[in-house]
Scaffold this active site. Structure first.
Site, PDB file in Angstrom:
ATOM      1  N   MET A 167     -11.950  -5.072   5.409  1.00 59.58           N
ATOM      2  CA  MET A 167     -11.096  -4.170   6.187  1.00 59.58           C
ATOM      3  C   MET A 167     -10.802  -4.827   7.532  1.00 59.58           C
ATOM      4  O   MET A 167     -11.715  -5.187   8.269  1.00 59.58           O
ATOM      5  CB  MET A 167     -11.798  -2.830   6.429  1.00 59.58           C
ATOM      6  CG  MET A 167     -11.974  -1.967   5.199  1.00 59.58           C
ATOM      7  SD  MET A 167     -10.453  -1.652   4.278  1.00 59.58           S
ATOM      8  CE  MET A 167      -9.415  -0.868   5.509  1.00 59.58           C
ATOM      9  N   MET A 195      -8.689   8.741  -0.082  1.00 58.67           N
ATOM     10  CA  MET A 195      -9.505   9.144   1.077  1.00 58.67           C
ATOM     11  C   MET A 195      -9.960  10.585   0.907  1.00 58.67           C
ATOM     12  O   MET A 195      -9.179  11.432   0.477  1.00 58.67           O
ATOM     13  CB  MET A 195      -8.667   9.051   2.350  1.00 58.67           C
ATOM     14  CG  MET A 195      -8.038   7.702   2.567  1.00 58.67           C
ATOM     15  SD  MET A 195      -7.020   7.739   4.042  1.00 58.67           S
ATOM     16  CE  MET A 195      -6.421   6.049   4.043  1.00 58.67           C
ATOM     17  N   ASP A 211      -7.141  -5.962   4.177  1.00 61.97           N
ATOM     18  CA  ASP A 211      -6.514  -4.643   4.190  1.00 61.97           C
ATOM     19  C   ASP A 211      -6.454  -4.069   5.605  1.00 61.97           C
ATOM     20  O   ASP A 211      -7.481  -3.739   6.184  1.00 61.97           O
ATOM     21  CB  ASP A 211      -7.324  -3.714   3.271  1.00 61.97           C
ATOM     22  CG  ASP A 211      -6.635  -2.385   3.051  1.00 61.97           C
ATOM     23  OD1 ASP A 211      -5.487  -2.209   3.492  1.00 61.97           O
ATOM     24  OD2 ASP A 211      -7.257  -1.510   2.412  1.00 61.97           O
ATOM     25  N   SER A 235       0.838  -1.199   0.000  1.00 58.00           N
ATOM     26  CA  SER A 235       0.000   0.000   0.000  1.00 58.00           C
ATOM     27  C   SER A 235       0.871   1.246   0.000  1.00 58.00           C
ATOM     28  O   SER A 235       1.615   1.496   0.946  1.00 58.00           O
ATOM     29  CB  SER A 235      -0.918   0.003   1.225  1.00 58.00           C
ATOM     30  OG  SER A 235      -1.581   1.245   1.293  1.00 58.00           O
TER      31      SER A 235
END
Ligand code: DX5
Ligand code: ZN
Length: 224
Positions: free
Chosen positions: A138, A38, A176, A9
């Site tokens: 998540m 985001m 993630d 990431s």
């Protein structure tokens, strides 16, 4: 042996040296580059937009995996695919039109993913599972890198994996948040197909080696 993908990431990279870090990814055993978008509304943090994604995509030789943590993702799907997203994931919690968004992503030639927050039950995906290329579970609350893995996610992986196997679907499960060598084996054994790794790669002394170590994990084929 079970095949799986590693997606470092870029959120955890050094933004002053993005080109250097993307070059490292290109030379590494990484499969994808995970890119976190985001908006400061869906999550309490702001990262970057289409221009930076396009710049990163133009330097990166790996598959660009864009994770939208934004409200009204439907407004931005075309521009992120235009910017180079090859896998495009939006949050179930951020839209009333998950099915339509999946259709749009696929029509525009990308793979479609849905991400779910830690509190969201995977049963809510039952009626779109057939249409999805990927589900991103998540394993931290979205918004920041460097958080602790929420162990309850292992149950969610198992439960989702049994649905996928039962229905004989090719849908991948991506995990993630808080993933590193210390928990990757358990995550893969539970049924994950894609490991996102931010801090555990970019904050390591040797990021290339950290990717290699994740890729070297050996797991037998998943067996319910
Ligand atoms: C969190 C992001 C993650 C993050 C993972 O909101 O979606 O992709 O970059 O970072 P680590 O691996 O540090 O938890
Ligand atoms: Zn992400």
């Amino acid at each position: 042996m079970k095949e799986f993908l590693v997606a470092p990431s870029i959120l955890a990279a050094d933004f002053a040296n993005l080109q250097r870090d993307i070059e490292m990814i290109n030379q590494s055993k990484a499969d994808w580059l995970h890119v976190d978008v985001m908006d400061g509304r869906f999550v309490p943090n702001i990262s970057f937009g289409q221009n930076i994604v396009a710049t990163m995509a133009s330097h990166c030789e790996k598959t660009i995996d864009v994770h939208l943590m934004i409200v009204e993702p439907e407004k931005y799907i075309p521009s992120f695919i235009q910017a180079g997203a090859e896998v495009l994931t939006f949050h179930l919690e951020s839209t009333d039109h998950a099915h339509r968004n999946i259709q749009t992503i696929k029509e525009l030639g990308a793979k479609a993913g849905i991400a779910v927050n830690p509190h969201t039950n995977v049963d809510l995906l039952d009626d779109v599972l057939e249409d999805l290329d990927m589900v991103c579970l998540m394993s931290v609350n979205p918004g920041f890198g460097g958080q602790k893995f929420i162990y309850r996610t292992l149950h969610k992986i198992r439960s989702l994996k049994s649905k996928i196997i039962e229905r004989n679907l090719p849908t991948k499960i991506e995990i993630d948040g808080g993933v590193g060598l210390q928990n990757a084996t358990a995550i893969l054994e539970a049924g994950a197909d894609v490991l996102v790794a931010g801090s555990s790669v970019f904050k390591a002394d040797d990021p290339t080696r950290a990717i290699e170590q994740l890729k070297a994990i050996e797991i037998g084929n998943y067996d319910l």
